[in-house]
Design a protein around this motif. Structure first.
Motif, short mmCIF file in Angstrom:
data_model
loop_
_atom_site.label_atom_id
_atom_site.label_comp_id
_atom_site.label_asym_id
_atom_site.label_seq_id
_atom_site.Cartn_x
_atom_site.Cartn_y
_atom_site.Cartn_z
N ARG A 40 47.66 63.88 -83.10
CA ARG A 40 47.55 65.34 -83.22
C ARG A 40 48.40 66.07 -82.19
O ARG A 40 48.70 67.25 -82.36
N THR A 64 47.06 71.52 -86.13
CA THR A 64 46.08 71.54 -85.03
C THR A 64 46.30 72.71 -84.08
O THR A 64 45.55 72.87 -83.13
N ARG A 65 47.31 73.50 -84.35
CA ARG A 65 47.65 74.60 -83.43
C ARG A 65 46.50 75.60 -83.33
O ARG A 65 45.81 75.88 -84.30
N THR A 67 43.76 75.30 -81.68
CA THR A 67 42.42 74.71 -81.55
C THR A 67 42.09 74.34 -80.11
O THR A 67 41.05 73.76 -79.83
#
Ligand SMILES: CC(C)(COP(=O)(O)OP(=O)(O)OC[C@H]1O[C@@H](n2cnc3c(N)ncnc32)[C@H](O)[C@@H]1OP(=O)(O)O)[C@@H](O)C(=O)NCCC(=O)NCCS
Length: 135
Positions: A40, A64-65, A67
């Motif tokens: 990730r 996944t940005r 988070t």
């Protein structure tokens, strides 16, 4: 990760910057966030003799940005760097990478543009932050 590099760098090809030597020689400060669905994100760097914790690459996968993964990676890197007596964090980016600048500014990095940092006409944004508190 190498196969999907475009998903970490918004289409830019930074594969030449993936240096196996960093992973082999600095395992404590080359960290990968791996999960059931693959890698990730990652942060690659090392602590210099001048006790600077230099971040060579940090990236999180496009899905996944936002988070908090980038923050967690930086935090883990900082903890590892402190155990090696690092006193400062440092990272570099291109002037057009506004996302990177916003991300680093969010964590209180000092931002300055250094002319010709990467050779004639190749300015770079240099981020620094003293490692005397939480990231
Ligand atoms: C920069 C990058 C690593 C950030 O990763 P991330 O996992 O999205 O970061 P986080 O979710 O931990 O965000 C941490 C904070 O930075 C802010 N932030 C992150 N990216 C941002 C952006 N592009 N613009 C504005 N703010 C941003 C978040 O809003 C968050 O702030 P908050 O705590 O107030 O909510 C990621 O966008 C990336 O991989 N970019 C492509 C590779 C790259 O340019 N790397 C940097 C090279 S030096």
């Amino acid at each position: 990760m190498v196969e999907n590099h475009a998903r970490y760098w918004d289409g830019r090809d930074l594969r030449p910057l993936y240096l196996a030597a960093l992973v082999h020689e600095f395992p404590e400060t080359n960290l990968v966030a791996a999960a059931h669905d693959g890698i990730r994100g990652y942060i690659f760097g090392f602590v210099t003799p001048a006790r600077v914790a230099y971040v060579h690459l940090i990236a999180t996968r496009d899905d996944t940005r936002g988070t908090g993964l980038g923050h967690r990676l930086y935090y883990a890197f900082s903890v590892a760097a402190r155990t090696q007596d690092a006193t400062q964090l440092k990272a570099i980016t291109s002037p057009d990478n506004k996302g990177s600048s916003a991300f680093h500014q969010r964590f209180g990095f000092v931002v300055r543009v250094v002319e010709d940092y990467n050779g004639p006409g190749a300015d770079r944004v240099v981020f620094t932050k003293e490692l005397n508190g939480c990231l």
